[in-house]
Design an enzyme around this catalytic site. Structure first.
Site, PDB file in Angstrom:
ATOM      1  N   ARG A 285      -5.344  12.677  20.450  1.00  0.00           N
ATOM      2  CA  ARG A 285      -5.999  11.393  20.194  1.00  0.00           C
ATOM      3  C   ARG A 285      -7.105  11.486  19.144  1.00  0.00           C
ATOM      4  O   ARG A 285      -7.943  10.607  19.048  1.00  0.00           O
ATOM      5  CB  ARG A 285      -6.530  10.770  21.496  1.00  0.00           C
ATOM      6  CG  ARG A 285      -5.433  10.429  22.491  1.00  0.00           C
ATOM      7  CD  ARG A 285      -5.940   9.461  23.544  1.00  0.00           C
ATOM      8  NE  ARG A 285      -4.859   9.095  24.447  1.00  0.00           N
ATOM      9  CZ  ARG A 285      -4.648   9.658  25.630  1.00  0.00           C
ATOM     10  NH1 ARG A 285      -5.459  10.617  26.051  1.00  0.00           N
ATOM     11  NH2 ARG A 285      -3.647   9.256  26.385  1.00  0.00           N
TER      12      ARG A 285
ATOM     13  N   LYS B 250      -6.951   5.677   4.758  1.00  0.00           N
ATOM     14  CA  LYS B 250      -5.541   5.393   5.040  1.00  0.00           C
ATOM     15  C   LYS B 250      -4.798   6.711   5.214  1.00  0.00           C
ATOM     16  O   LYS B 250      -4.850   7.584   4.359  1.00  0.00           O
ATOM     17  CB  LYS B 250      -4.900   4.586   3.905  1.00  0.00           C
ATOM     18  CG  LYS B 250      -5.171   3.103   3.975  1.00  0.00           C
ATOM     19  CD  LYS B 250      -4.313   2.354   2.966  1.00  0.00           C
ATOM     20  CE  LYS B 250      -4.497   0.853   3.097  1.00  0.00           C
ATOM     21  NZ  LYS B 250      -3.668   0.107   2.130  1.00  0.00           N
TER      22      LYS B 250
ATOM     23  N   GLU C  25      -3.200   5.041 -11.120  1.00  0.00           N
ATOM     24  CA  GLU C  25      -4.124   4.440 -10.160  1.00  0.00           C
ATOM     25  C   GLU C  25      -5.472   4.138 -10.807  1.00  0.00           C
ATOM     26  O   GLU C  25      -6.137   3.156 -10.460  1.00  0.00           O
ATOM     27  CB  GLU C  25      -4.304   5.355  -8.941  1.00  0.00           C
ATOM     28  CG  GLU C  25      -3.057   5.514  -8.076  1.00  0.00           C
ATOM     29  CD  GLU C  25      -2.718   4.255  -7.274  1.00  0.00           C
ATOM     30  OE1 GLU C  25      -3.545   3.328  -7.222  1.00  0.00           O
ATOM     31  OE2 GLU C  25      -1.619   4.214  -6.699  1.00  0.00           O
TER      32      GLU C  25
ATOM     33  N   LYS D 240     -12.977   2.156  -5.913  1.00  0.00           N
ATOM     34  CA  LYS D 240     -12.204   2.081  -4.672  1.00  0.00           C
ATOM     35  C   LYS D 240     -13.121   1.986  -3.462  1.00  0.00           C
ATOM     36  O   LYS D 240     -12.855   1.225  -2.519  1.00  0.00           O
ATOM     37  CB  LYS D 240     -11.265   3.285  -4.529  1.00  0.00           C
ATOM     38  CG  LYS D 240     -10.480   3.191  -3.227  1.00  0.00           C
ATOM     39  CD  LYS D 240      -9.255   4.039  -3.144  1.00  0.00           C
ATOM     40  CE  LYS D 240      -8.501   3.690  -1.861  1.00  0.00           C
ATOM     41  NZ  LYS D 240      -7.337   4.562  -1.624  1.00  0.00           N
TER      42      LYS D 240
ATOM     43  N   GLU E 277      -8.309  -3.873   5.616  1.00  0.00           N
ATOM     44  CA  GLU E 277      -7.419  -4.634   4.731  1.00  0.00           C
ATOM     45  C   GLU E 277      -7.082  -6.021   5.269  1.00  0.00           C
ATOM     46  O   GLU E 277      -5.923  -6.424   5.363  1.00  0.00           O
ATOM     47  CB  GLU E 277      -6.124  -3.843   4.462  1.00  0.00           C
ATOM     48  CG  GLU E 277      -5.408  -4.293   3.201  1.00  0.00           C
ATOM     49  CD  GLU E 277      -4.280  -3.377   2.775  1.00  0.00           C
ATOM     50  OE1 GLU E 277      -3.125  -3.817   2.842  1.00  0.00           O
ATOM     51  OE2 GLU E 277      -4.545  -2.225   2.374  1.00  0.00           O
TER      52      GLU E 277
ATOM     53  N   ARG F 103      -9.479  -5.761   0.336  1.00  0.00           N
ATOM     54  CA  ARG F 103      -8.830  -4.461   0.131  1.00  0.00           C
ATOM     55  C   ARG F 103      -7.386  -4.610  -0.350  1.00  0.00           C
ATOM     56  O   ARG F 103      -6.831  -3.692  -0.952  1.00  0.00           O
ATOM     57  CB  ARG F 103      -8.888  -3.637   1.428  1.00  0.00           C
ATOM     58  CG  ARG F 103      -8.365  -2.213   1.247  1.00  0.00           C
ATOM     59  CD  ARG F 103      -8.672  -1.325   2.432  1.00  0.00           C
ATOM     60  NE  ARG F 103      -8.137   0.010   2.244  1.00  0.00           N
ATOM     61  CZ  ARG F 103      -8.482   1.069   2.964  1.00  0.00           C
ATOM     62  NH1 ARG F 103      -9.376   0.955   3.922  1.00  0.00           N
ATOM     63  NH2 ARG F 103      -7.949   2.259   2.720  1.00  0.00           N
TER      64      ARG F 103
ATOM     65  N   ASN G  83      -3.479  -3.118  -3.867  1.00  0.00           N
ATOM     66  CA  ASN G  83      -2.017  -3.074  -3.875  1.00  0.00           C
ATOM     67  C   ASN G  83      -1.409  -3.676  -5.137  1.00  0.00           C
ATOM     68  O   ASN G  83      -0.184  -3.822  -5.216  1.00  0.00           O
ATOM     69  CB  ASN G  83      -1.469  -3.803  -2.642  1.00  0.00           C
ATOM     70  CG  ASN G  83      -1.779  -3.066  -1.354  1.00  0.00           C
ATOM     71  OD1 ASN G  83      -1.422  -1.911  -1.188  1.00  0.00           O
ATOM     72  ND2 ASN G  83      -2.479  -3.724  -0.448  1.00  0.00           N
TER      73      ASN G  83
ATOM     74  N   HIS H 284       1.843  -2.362  -6.492  1.00  0.00           N
ATOM     75  CA  HIS H 284       2.452  -1.576  -5.425  1.00  0.00           C
ATOM     76  C   HIS H 284       3.555  -2.305  -4.670  1.00  0.00           C
ATOM     77  O   HIS H 284       4.383  -1.665  -4.035  1.00  0.00           O
ATOM     78  CB  HIS H 284       1.372  -1.117  -4.436  1.00  0.00           C
ATOM     79  CG  HIS H 284       0.533   0.005  -4.955  1.00  0.00           C
ATOM     80  ND1 HIS H 284      -0.196  -0.093  -6.123  1.00  0.00           N
ATOM     81  CD2 HIS H 284       0.306   1.263  -4.481  1.00  0.00           C
ATOM     82  CE1 HIS H 284      -0.836   1.053  -6.333  1.00  0.00           C
ATOM     83  NE2 HIS H 284      -0.554   1.885  -5.353  1.00  0.00           N
TER      84      HIS H 284
ATOM     85  N   HIS I  84       6.203   0.266  -4.958  1.00  0.00           N
ATOM     86  CA  HIS I  84       6.666   1.017  -3.788  1.00  0.00           C
ATOM     87  C   HIS I  84       8.164   0.828  -3.562  1.00  0.00           C
ATOM     88  O   HIS I  84       8.872   1.777  -3.194  1.00  0.00           O
ATOM     89  CB  HIS I  84       5.899   0.583  -2.534  1.00  0.00           C
ATOM     90  CG  HIS I  84       4.637   1.345  -2.308  1.00  0.00           C
ATOM     91  ND1 HIS I  84       3.686   0.937  -1.396  1.00  0.00           N
ATOM     92  CD2 HIS I  84       4.153   2.482  -2.864  1.00  0.00           C
ATOM     93  CE1 HIS I  84       2.683   1.795  -1.399  1.00  0.00           C
ATOM     94  NE2 HIS I  84       2.941   2.738  -2.291  1.00  0.00           N
TER      95      HIS I  84
ATOM     96  N   HIS J 295       4.825   8.848  -7.831  1.00  0.00           N
ATOM     97  CA  HIS J 295       4.180   7.614  -7.379  1.00  0.00           C
ATOM     98  C   HIS J 295       3.620   6.819  -8.557  1.00  0.00           C
ATOM     99  O   HIS J 295       3.869   5.619  -8.694  1.00  0.00           O
ATOM    100  CB  HIS J 295       3.067   7.950  -6.384  1.00  0.00           C
ATOM    101  CG  HIS J 295       2.278   6.762  -5.935  1.00  0.00           C
ATOM    102  ND1 HIS J 295       2.772   5.822  -5.056  1.00  0.00           N
ATOM    103  CD2 HIS J 295       1.017   6.354  -6.260  1.00  0.00           C
ATOM    104  CE1 HIS J 295       1.864   4.888  -4.845  1.00  0.00           C
ATOM    105  NE2 HIS J 295       0.788   5.186  -5.575  1.00  0.00           N
TER     106      HIS J 295
END
Length: 356
Positions: free
Chosen positions: A116, A138, A180, A218, A228, A232, A236, A239, A243, A260
């Site tokens: 956990r 993230k 990026e 960032k 997000e 935030r 993206n 993306h 993606h 990427h």
């Protein structure tokens, strides 16, 4: 170079990196230290890193995973979890992720879920990880070819950016991370974009400052919206389609997988075109964006059949709500707009424009 405070951690740079890691180890006295590397960073980065870590009597175990996006999977997580268990990791253990975005994403997820949650530190070794993957908490892995479908948002104890690791990086990987940085300029700071697209006027010694500036951008975004819910989402940009393109090229054996940043560069070109049709981005700025990106990135042939498959993958994007695909687009350079809805016909038109 001053450190940067995030919501729950601190980003350290270069001369501070090993001082702060060693101070953290001495202060918190973890029961055991685990270092996650991939096959590349095991040889290129680990010896230098271990040579500067002062662990005292605390045992260090190194765990190695295969390199590459195709290994950012639950199966690899299971192997790392099992290794932690086998080496008697407990809740006071520390995991240090020494690698690029795959290692920091997967390692952060492993640490956030083992027993956990155990403490972790990200030590990014690629440009992409330094400016993007290691900052903001993230963590996660891919579900098949679908990017980052499984994960949690959970910041580590710190991020330690030693830019000397970039000396070990192939030029293609440097270019991937640059995408990026370009995105940060497009969504947040036109002056930063202008600087990045006129690098011929800069010396390589300026790179450290540019990385620092990207992390600052960032961090400003994620600190104001850590989970997000709104702002935030601007991170993206490029993306949604990027993606889907990355996933499609990864899962098709007849395609050469894209890094990427290569996929995100295509996504930014497509979404900049969509911005002119739906958000008022001027044709002049579209041309500036197109020329700025194509200075660094080579166009990739995307056939009509490819386009249909890529559009079909959009339904898995994490920003979607109630079955509707949501884009981040631009009203102008430095002025993003979230939650934009675009028709498939317009996306096809963007692909036609890209190919032409």
């Amino acid at each position: 170079m001053n450190s940067i405070s995030t919501k729950n951690a601190i980003v350290y740079f270069n001369s501070e990196v090993y001082t702060e890691i060693n101070k953290y180890i001495e202060t918190t006295k973890p029961s055991k230290i685990f270092i996650l590397v991939d096959t590349n960073t095991h040889d290129a980065c680990l010896p230098n890193f271990l040579g500067q870590i002062e662990s005292g009597n605390i045992e260090i175990e190194v765990m190695e995973m295969p390199n590459g996006e195709e290994h950012k999977t639950i199966d690899i997580c299971t192997g790392v979890w099992e290794a932690l268990s086998e080496y008697n990791a407990d809740r006071k253990s520390l995991l240090i992720n020494l690698g690029g975005g795959v290692v920091t994403d997967l390692g952060g997820f492993v640490a956030s879920t083992y027993m956990r949650g155990i403490s972790y530190i990200n030590v990014p070794t690629s440009l992409l990880a330094m400016v993007d993957a290691s900052v903001g908490g993230k963590t996660g892995v891919d579900l098949g070819a679908l990017k980052n479908q499984i994960g949690v948002i959970n910041e580590g104890e710190m991020v330690a950016i030693d830019t000397s690791f970039l000396d070990t990086l192939p030029s293609k990987e440097m270019v991937s991370g640059f995408a990026e940085m370009l995105k940060h300029g497009l969504i947040f700071d036109k002056n930063y974009w202008n600087t990045l697209t006129h690098l011929e006027a800069l010396d390589i010694s300026d790179l450290d400052q540019l990385i620092y500036d990207s992390v600052v951008i960032k961090n400003k975004v994620v600190t104001s919206d850590p989970t997000e819910q709104g702002l935030r989402k601007i991170l993206n940009f490029g993306h949604t389609l990027g993606h889907a393109i990355e996933s499609y090229f990864l899962e098709n054996a007849d395609k050469t997988p894209l890094l990427h940043g290569e996929a995100i560069a295509i996504g930014m070109l497509l979404e900049a075109y969509l911005s002119t049709k739906t958000c008022g981005l001027s044709n002049e700025e579209l041309e500036i964006i197109t020329n700025g990106i194509l200075k660094t990135f080579t166009k990739v042939k995307i056939t009509e059949n490819d386009q249909k498959a890529i559009i079909n993958l959009l339904k898995y994007d994490k920003k979607n709500s109630h079955g509707v695909v949501k884009f981040v687009l631009l009203e102008a350079i430095g002025q993003p707009k979230i939650d934009c809805v675009v028709s498939n016909e317009l996306i096809t038109e963007a692909f036609i424009n890209y190919n032409n």
